[in-house]
Design a protein around this motif. Sequence first.
Motif, PDB file in Angstrom:
ATOM      1  N   SER A  16       0.822  -1.216   0.000  1.00 11.90           N
ATOM      2  CA  SER A  16       0.000   0.000   0.000  1.00 11.90           C
ATOM      3  C   SER A  16       0.855   1.265   0.000  1.00 11.90           C
ATOM      4  CB  SER A  16      -0.921   0.009   1.227  1.00 11.90           C
ATOM      5  OG  SER A  16      -0.153   0.040   2.420  1.00 11.90           O
ATOM      6  N   GLU A  17       2.190   1.091  -0.127  1.00 14.08           N
ATOM      7  CA  GLU A  17       3.113   2.239  -0.084  1.00 14.08           C
ATOM      8  C   GLU A  17       3.763   2.495  -1.438  1.00 14.08           C
ATOM      9  OE1 GLU A  17       3.361   4.147   2.405  1.00 14.08           O
ATOM     10  OE2 GLU A  17       2.701   3.004   4.158  1.00 14.08           O
ATOM     11  N   ARG A  18       3.079   2.141  -2.496  1.00 14.23           N
ATOM     12  CA  ARG A  18       3.672   2.255  -3.838  1.00 14.23           C
ATOM     13  C   ARG A  18       4.081   3.691  -4.166  1.00 14.23           C
ATOM     14  NH1 ARG A  18       4.006  -0.928  -8.291  1.00 14.23           N
ATOM     15  NH2 ARG A  18       2.764  -2.568  -7.293  1.00 14.23           N
ATOM     16  N   ASP A  19       3.286   4.671  -3.759  1.00 15.88           N
ATOM     17  CA  ASP A  19       3.607   6.062  -4.082  1.00 15.88           C
ATOM     18  C   ASP A  19       4.900   6.512  -3.401  1.00 15.88           C
ATOM     19  OD1 ASP A  19       1.368   6.201  -5.643  1.00 15.88           O
ATOM     20  OD2 ASP A  19       0.159   7.313  -4.185  1.00 15.88           O
ATOM     21  N   VAL A  20       5.100   6.105  -2.153  1.00 15.15           N
ATOM     22  CA  VAL A  20       6.327   6.477  -1.447  1.00 15.15           C
ATOM     23  C   VAL A  20       7.537   5.809  -2.096  1.00 15.15           C
ATOM     24  CG1 VAL A  20       7.566   6.372   0.746  1.00 15.15           C
ATOM     25  CG2 VAL A  20       5.111   6.855   0.726  1.00 15.15           C
ATOM     26  N   VAL A  21       7.388   4.547  -2.433  1.00 11.67           N
ATOM     27  CA  VAL A  21       8.477   3.830  -3.097  1.00 11.67           C
ATOM     28  C   VAL A  21       8.790   4.475  -4.448  1.00 11.67           C
ATOM     29  CG1 VAL A  21       9.211   1.619  -4.059  1.00 11.67           C
ATOM     30  CG2 VAL A  21       7.931   1.679  -1.905  1.00 11.67           C
ATOM     31  N   ALA A  22       7.754   4.915  -5.141  1.00 10.79           N
ATOM     32  CA  ALA A  22       7.953   5.588  -6.436  1.00 10.79           C
ATOM     33  C   ALA A  22       8.729   6.891  -6.253  1.00 10.79           C
ATOM     34  CB  ALA A  22       6.613   5.850  -7.102  1.00 10.79           C
ATOM     35  N   ALA A  23       8.445   7.622  -5.176  1.00  8.82           N
ATOM     36  CA  ALA A  23       9.160   8.874  -4.917  1.00  8.82           C
ATOM     37  C   ALA A  23      10.634   8.602  -4.628  1.00  8.82           C
ATOM     38  CB  ALA A  23       8.518   9.604  -3.742  1.00  8.82           C
ATOM     39  N   MET A  24      10.914   7.530  -3.890  1.00  7.84           N
ATOM     40  CA  MET A  24      12.306   7.153  -3.626  1.00  7.84           C
ATOM     41  C   MET A  24      13.015   6.791  -4.927  1.00  7.84           C
ATOM     42  SD  MET A  24      11.571   4.779  -0.244  1.00  7.84           S
ATOM     43  CE  MET A  24      13.296   4.344   0.085  1.00  7.84           C
ATOM     44  N   THR A  27      14.165   9.687  -7.383  1.00 12.28           N
ATOM     45  CA  THR A  27      15.403  10.418  -7.096  1.00 12.28           C
ATOM     46  C   THR A  27      16.608   9.819  -7.806  1.00 12.28           C
ATOM     47  OG1 THR A  27      15.990   9.102  -5.135  1.00 12.28           O
ATOM     48  CG2 THR A  27      14.510  10.985  -4.786  1.00 12.28           C
ATOM     49  N   MET A  28      16.473   8.577  -8.301  1.00 10.71           N
ATOM     50  CA  MET A  28      17.597   7.880  -8.929  1.00 10.71           C
ATOM     51  C   MET A  28      17.575   7.963 -10.463  1.00 10.71           C
ATOM     52  SD  MET A  28      19.437   6.360  -6.447  1.00 10.71           S
ATOM     53  CE  MET A  28      19.309   8.015  -5.775  1.00 10.71           C
ATOM     54  N   VAL A  29      16.735   8.833 -11.013  1.00 15.05           N
ATOM     55  CA  VAL A  29      16.587   8.904 -12.473  1.00 15.05           C
ATOM     56  C   VAL A  29      17.912   9.191 -13.163  1.00 15.05           C
ATOM     57  CG1 VAL A  29      15.589  10.255 -14.353  1.00 15.05           C
ATOM     58  CG2 VAL A  29      14.137   9.489 -12.474  1.00 15.05           C
ATOM     59  N   CYS A  30      18.710  10.121 -12.620  1.00 12.69           N
ATOM     60  CA  CYS A  30      19.987  10.451 -13.261  1.00 12.69           C
ATOM     61  C   CYS A  30      20.921   9.247 -13.310  1.00 12.69           C
ATOM     62  CB  CYS A  30      20.666  11.600 -12.519  1.00 12.69           C
ATOM     63  SG  CYS A  30      19.866  13.193 -12.768  1.00 12.69           S
ATOM     64  N   VAL A 159      14.218  -1.121   7.590  1.00 16.46           N
ATOM     65  CA  VAL A 159      15.299  -0.295   7.068  1.00 16.46           C
ATOM     66  C   VAL A 159      14.888   0.346   5.749  1.00 16.46           C
ATOM     67  CG1 VAL A 159      16.416  -2.093   5.657  1.00 16.46           C
ATOM     68  CG2 VAL A 159      17.820  -0.305   6.701  1.00 16.46           C
ATOM     69  N   LEU A 160      15.449   1.513   5.476  1.00 24.52           N
ATOM     70  CA  LEU A 160      15.409   2.145   4.157  1.00 24.52           C
ATOM     71  C   LEU A 160      16.824   2.076   3.597  1.00 24.52           C
ATOM     72  CD1 LEU A 160      13.557   5.431   5.229  1.00 24.52           C
ATOM     73  CD2 LEU A 160      12.492   3.335   4.358  1.00 24.52           C
ATOM     74  N   PHE A 161      16.966   1.934   2.270  1.00 21.27           N
ATOM     75  CA  PHE A 161      18.309   1.933   1.688  1.00 21.27           C
ATOM     76  C   PHE A 161      18.286   2.589   0.324  1.00 21.27           C
ATOM     77  CE2 PHE A 161      16.524  -2.045   0.053  1.00 21.27           C
ATOM     78  CZ  PHE A 161      16.957  -2.060  -1.272  1.00 21.27           C
ATOM     79  N   GLY A 162      19.460   2.997  -0.146  1.00 22.44           N
ATOM     80  CA  GLY A 162      19.542   3.618  -1.458  1.00 22.44           C
ATOM     81  C   GLY A 162      20.973   3.885  -1.874  1.00 22.44           C
ATOM     82  N   SER A 163      21.166   4.072  -3.168  1.00 25.68           N
ATOM     83  CA  SER A 163      22.492   4.401  -3.693  1.00 25.68           C
ATOM     84  C   SER A 163      22.974   5.749  -3.188  1.00 25.68           C
ATOM     85  CB  SER A 163      22.469   4.425  -5.223  1.00 25.68           C
ATOM     86  OG  SER A 163      22.221   3.157  -5.763  1.00 25.68           O
ATOM     87  N   ALA A 167      17.594   9.244  -1.986  1.00 21.45           N
ATOM     88  CA  ALA A 167      16.577   8.200  -2.127  1.00 21.45           C
ATOM     89  C   ALA A 167      15.940   7.891  -0.773  1.00 21.45           C
ATOM     90  CB  ALA A 167      17.192   6.935  -2.719  1.00 21.45           C
ATOM     91  N   ILE A 168      16.760   7.847   0.258  1.00 20.67           N
ATOM     92  CA  ILE A 168      16.256   7.583   1.608  1.00 20.67           C
ATOM     93  C   ILE A 168      15.447   8.766   2.127  1.00 20.67           C
ATOM     94  CG2 ILE A 168      16.999   7.237   4.005  1.00 20.67           C
ATOM     95  CD1 ILE A 168      19.392   5.629   2.831  1.00 20.67           C
ATOM     96  N   LEU A 169      15.939   9.985   1.872  1.00 18.37           N
ATOM     97  CA  LEU A 169      15.259  11.179   2.366  1.00 18.37           C
ATOM     98  C   LEU A 169      13.915  11.409   1.695  1.00 18.37           C
ATOM     99  CD1 LEU A 169      18.325  13.596   2.624  1.00 18.37           C
ATOM    100  CD2 LEU A 169      17.124  12.447   4.497  1.00 18.37           C
ATOM    101  N   ALA A 170      13.655  10.738   0.579  1.00 20.18           N
ATOM    102  CA  ALA A 170      12.348  10.854  -0.077  1.00 20.18           C
ATOM    103  C   ALA A 170      11.263  10.103   0.687  1.00 20.18           C
ATOM    104  CB  ALA A 170      12.434  10.338  -1.514  1.00 20.18           C
ATOM    105  N   ASN A 171      11.662   9.283   1.651  1.00 23.70           N
ATOM    106  CA  ASN A 171      10.698   8.568   2.485  1.00 23.70           C
ATOM    107  C   ASN A 171      10.414   9.399   3.737  1.00 23.70           C
ATOM    108  OD1 ASN A 171       9.700   6.647   4.586  1.00 23.70           O
ATOM    109  ND2 ASN A 171      10.022   5.130   2.971  1.00 23.70           N
ATOM    110  N   PRO A 172       9.154   9.607   4.111  1.00 24.90           N
ATOM    111  CA  PRO A 172       8.841  10.455   5.273  1.00 24.90           C
ATOM    112  C   PRO A 172       9.380   9.925   6.595  1.00 24.90           C
ATOM    113  CG  PRO A 172       6.869   9.358   4.425  1.00 24.90           C
ATOM    114  CD  PRO A 172       7.937   9.147   3.421  1.00 24.90           C
TER     115      PRO A 172
END
Length: 610
Positions: A16-24, A27-30, A159-163, A167-172
Motif C-alpha cells: 500500500s506504499e507504492r507512491d512512497v516507493v515511487a518517490a524514492m 530520485t535515482m533517475v539520473c 530499514v530504508l536503503f539507497g544508492s 533516495a532515503i530522504l524521499a521517504n517520510p
Amino acid sequence: MCGITGWVAFQRDLTSERDVVAAMTETMVCRGPDAEGTWLSRHAALSHRRLSVIDIEGGKQPMVAERDGEAEAVITYSGEAYNFRELRAELTRRGHRFGTSSDTEVVLRGYLEWGADLVDHLNGMYAFAVWDPRSEELLLVRDRLGIKPLYYYPTADGVLFGSEPKAILANPLATAVIDAEGLAEASAFVKTPEHAILRGMHEVRPGGLVRISRSGVRKSRYWQLEAREHTDDLGTTVSTVRELLDDIVARQLISDVPLCTLLSGGLDSSALTALAAKALAEQGSGPVRSFSVDFAGYTENFQADEFRGSPDAPFVADVAEHVAADHTDIVLNNADLLDDGARKAVLRARDLPISMGDMDISLYLLFQEIRKRSTVALSGESADEVFGGYAWFHNEKAVNAGTFPWMAMYMHDNNAPGIMREEVARKLDIRGYVRQRYAEAIAEAPKLPGESAKEARMREVSYLHLTRFVNSLLDRKDRMSMAVGLEVRVPFCDHRLVEYVFNAPWAMKTFDGREKSLLRAATADVLPQSVVDRVKSPYPSTQDTGYDDALRDRVGTLLHAGTSRAFELVDPRTTRQLVETDPASKVRRQMELILTLDSWLGDYDVRLEL
C-alpha cells in the motif's frame, strides 16, 4: 550501472506504499535514465533505475528468481561484475539455467548457490540488495574498495536503503538532521567508513555486508587489507603488475555501449589509455576514444604552484598522438564554472555539504560532455593511493606527523572551519575529531612481524590512503558521473592489484627514487617518454582570478542579504573580513564552503542539532 533503493518493514504492508516507493525511485533517475522497475511484497519493496550497459534488453530489474511460481530471491543491483562470464560457466556446471546474458542474473544465481558467500567469487564494482522471502532477510553488499555507494537508514521496524541519501530522504520516515559529529566529518577531509554524516544514516562499509531481519541489523566484513610477506623480486613484481593491468583493462573494456578513457596526461590515465588502445587493437577494434578537461587560457598562462608543476594539455597531446587515440578536449571557461544550473546539479549529486569547488564543477561538466558520445569511461582514479603517488608519501615530516599525512602537509593549519562561529567551532572540535579518527584507523591497520620501522610506517600510510582518503575521491567520481548517467570504471581499484601492491615493500615502490616506480616501470613501454618523465600533477583547478572574484562577490551578496542559513554556522564578521581584505584566490576554499552550506541547508531543509 544504476541507482537502487528499497524499504523493508516487518510491521506494515508495503504493497500500500507504492507512491512512497515511487518517490524514492524517482530520485535515482539520473543514475538510471534508461529504465525503471519496482518489486513489491508485504514486507519488502525493491526498486531500480537502470543505465543499460550489458544485455540491454535482458537485464531489467529488480530481477526475481522463482521456483514453482514462488520467489526465492529478488535483487536490485548496481555495478559490474567483470568476471561474470566465468561465474556463469561455473554456475551452469552446477545446474543453474539462465534466461539472460546479464551479469545481474549471474549475481542472483550466485546468491542461490552460495548465499552471502557469493561475494568471495565476485570481481568488480557493485552495490546491491537481495531480499530472501524464505528467511525474510535483506542482504546489503558493497564492493571491496567502496567504488559504488550504498546507504541505509534503520527504522523502528526495518530499514530504508539507497544508492544515495536523497533516495532515503524521499521517504517520510527519514529526516535530514546533522549534529556536531556529522558536521565535523563533513569538514575534516577524512572519510570515516560507515559514517554517512546525516544522523541515523549509515554507509555500508567497503568490503562489508549488512543483514536486516526481524531480529535487527547485523554487520560483517568479507574483505579487508591484510599484511602478507612479499616474496617476489623486483623484476617479477614489475611483470606481475603489468600482467594484472593487462587482464584488468581487458576485462573492463567489456561493454555493449560506447566506451572511452579519461586522459589527463599523467602517468595513471596515460597508462590506462595506452593499455586500452593496445587491447582494442588486439581485439581488432579501436581506436581508443579519450577525453580530457582544460580551461580557456590555462596552458598559456599557467603558473606552477605547490600542487601542480605543469599544465596537462601538452602531455595529453603526446599520449593521444602516441596511441593514435580518437581524442577530444573539453575546454571550459568561467561562465561554465559559475553556471547556476551546473552548481545546483553538483550539489544535488553530492547530497551532502562536501565540495571541491571548481574541481567538482569541471568534473561534472566534463562527464556531461562525454555522456553525449560515450556511456562508459575508464578512469585512473586510485593509482596514487595504490602506488604511492602523492607528494606527502615522500615527505618525511608529513609521514611522521602523527596524523593523516595529507592534512599534515597542506591542510592542518588552514582548515575551512576556521571561519565557523566560535561556539560552532568549539562544538565541532575538528582537531580532536581528526585525532580520534586517526587513532581508530591506525589501530586497525594490519601489521607484518619483522618489518623495519620505515616499512611498517609506510604500510600504515598506504592503509590510511586506501581506507580513509581514496573513498572521498571515489565518491566524488561516482556522484559526478552518475549525475549525468555515465558509468566510470576504475581499473586501479581491482582488489587483486590492490592486495598485491599493498604488500610490496616501500623500497620497491620507490626503487628508482621517484613516486609510483612500479607503475612507471610496468607501463613505460607503451607510453611517450614525456609522460614517463613527468612529475605527479593533480586534477586541474582553474587559475583564473576572475573565478575567485566572482565567488567573493556571491558571498558578499549573501552577507548583504543577511538571510542565508550558512551564517547559522559561519561567522559573518570573519567572512566580511575575508571578503573585504584578503586576495580572492587565497580564500577560495572558504568561499566555496559558504556557498555550499547556503545551498545545502536551504535546498535540503536540514535541521541543525549541534
